[in-house]
Design an enzyme around this catalytic site. Structure first.
Site, mmCIF file in Angstrom:
data_model
loop_
_atom_site.group_PDB
_atom_site.id
_atom_site.type_symbol
_atom_site.label_atom_id
_atom_site.label_comp_id
_atom_site.label_asym_id
_atom_site.label_seq_id
_atom_site.Cartn_x
_atom_site.Cartn_y
_atom_site.Cartn_z
ATOM 1 N N SER A 119 49.992 111.528 97.924
ATOM 2 C CA SER A 119 49.296 111.347 96.651
ATOM 3 C C SER A 119 49.164 109.866 96.315
ATOM 4 O O SER A 119 48.582 109.101 97.074
ATOM 5 C CB SER A 119 50.039 112.136 95.558
ATOM 6 O OG SER A 119 49.281 112.198 94.382
ATOM 7 N N ASP A 254 42.614 121.067 96.141
ATOM 8 C CA ASP A 254 43.273 119.927 95.507
ATOM 9 C C ASP A 254 42.530 119.484 94.239
ATOM 10 O O ASP A 254 41.414 118.970 94.310
ATOM 11 C CB ASP A 254 43.343 118.765 96.505
ATOM 12 C CG ASP A 254 44.316 117.679 96.081
ATOM 13 O OD1 ASP A 254 44.576 117.545 94.878
ATOM 14 O OD2 ASP A 254 44.816 116.958 96.972
ATOM 15 N N HIS A 283 48.333 120.448 96.808
ATOM 16 C CA HIS A 283 48.533 118.996 96.667
ATOM 17 C C HIS A 283 50.024 118.683 96.571
ATOM 18 O O HIS A 283 50.519 117.794 97.258
ATOM 19 C CB HIS A 283 47.803 118.498 95.409
ATOM 20 C CG HIS A 283 47.956 117.033 95.169
ATOM 21 N ND1 HIS A 283 47.095 116.093 95.673
ATOM 22 C CD2 HIS A 283 48.894 116.336 94.468
ATOM 23 C CE1 HIS A 283 47.481 114.877 95.305
ATOM 24 N NE2 HIS A 283 48.574 115.004 94.574
#
Length: 307
Positions: A119, A254, A283
């Site tokens: 991320s 996502d 995610h």
């Protein structure tokens, strides 16, 4: 597994290590370093990192949390500075400097690094590659569900800026203060109920309890707000200079990184090493998909080692 608080630039940070203790001399030629997403609590990555290390066998795996996202134990003499007046320590720039300082202190110059960025950790890696002390040692960067562009334009970015942040600004401080005033057993019960509703494994109860501390929560939200402001257009110059070092892995479900971002990247850089997930991994893969994700990353690392 080993864990400790390592003092980098006077900010203690929670480090989890598998395979070799961080203050021992690293004798391997390579090491795997995972930079977390936000919240940056390494406890969320325990299953992923331990599974990855077992599958790799000969490589140590280290997970670096974000400064201020986990308070030291109560018995520790170390203290985390408060957010007010120390914003430059806990924003994106401060977190990047923190990771660079960690590598410069703990990774010998002749050891190659496999960098995993999850991320916002992927965006931090792009900035870290601007530092020659890091770039010169990188074998490959594995960008998992990478929030490296247009965060505020994503579905989750819209919810965060339009709904979550206004609510937190009004009620957040009061809520976390009230929640932490409750007995521990009641806090754990409430977290368990939340976990049941969203099918989150009980193994994360302790980490979630740390996350709920007001001193931690405010830094997590502060960093997320900075992400919305800073992570805008794709940093094409950095990507072009380091294309051979980058491996991207995008999800199909996502809310932070829509599939259109993957498609645009492939269009802009036809030779980019980018993969679209086929297993519907979330995610936040560390909550439910740590083992399959560890297997995917193992294959990536093994491929880069043979090239």
């Amino acid at each position: 597994m080993h864990e400790a608080y390592v003092n980098i630039n006077s900010i203690p940070t929670h480090i989890l290590t598998w395979g070799r203790w961080i203050e021992e001399k690293v004798t391997e030629q390579e090491v795997v370093i995972c930079i977390t997403g936000n919240p940056g609590l390494p406890g969320f990555y325990t299953e992923f990192a331990s599974t990855l290390q077992k599958q790799l066998g000969d490589l140590p795996v280290w997970v670096i949390g974000h400064a201020g996202h986990d308070d030291p134990p109560e018995a520790s003499i170390r203290e985390v500075p408060q957010l007010t007046g120390n914003e430059e320590i806990f924003n994106l720039d401060g977190q990047i400097k923190h990771k660079v300082a960690f590598i410069e202190k703990y990774v010998p110059k002749d050891v190659k690094i496999h960098l995993i960025g999850h991320s916002i950790g992927a965006w931090m890696i792009l900035q870290m590659l601007e530092e020659e002390s890091v770039r010169s040692r990188v074998q490959k960067c594995y960008m998992l569900f990478p929030t490296v562009e247009r965060m505020i334009e994503s579905p989750n970015g819209w919810v965060f800026t339009k709904v979550a942040m206004p609510l937190y600004s009004v009620f957040g401080y009061i809520f976390f203060r009230f929640f932490n005033a409750l007995p521990v057993w009641l806090r754990l019960l409430l977290i368990q109920i939340y976990f049941l509703i969203f099918s989150i494994p009980r193994a994360f109860l302790g980490t979630a309890l740390k996350y709920s501390k007001p001193s931690v929560a405010e830094k997590v939200v502060f960093l997320a707000d900075d992400e919305m402001s800073r992570v805008r257009g794709l940093q094409k110059e950095i990507i072009e200079r380091n294309l051979h070092l980058l491996k991207f892995y995008y999800g199909t479900t996502d809310g932070w990184v829509p599939v259109s971002y993957y498609e645009q990247l492939k269009q802009d850089y036809p030779k980019v090493d980018a993969t679209l997930d086929t297993k519907k991994i979330d995610h936040a893969f560390v909550l439910r998909h740590s083992q399959p994700m560890a297997g995917i990353v193992r294959e990536m690392i093994q491929q880069s080692r043979t090239n």
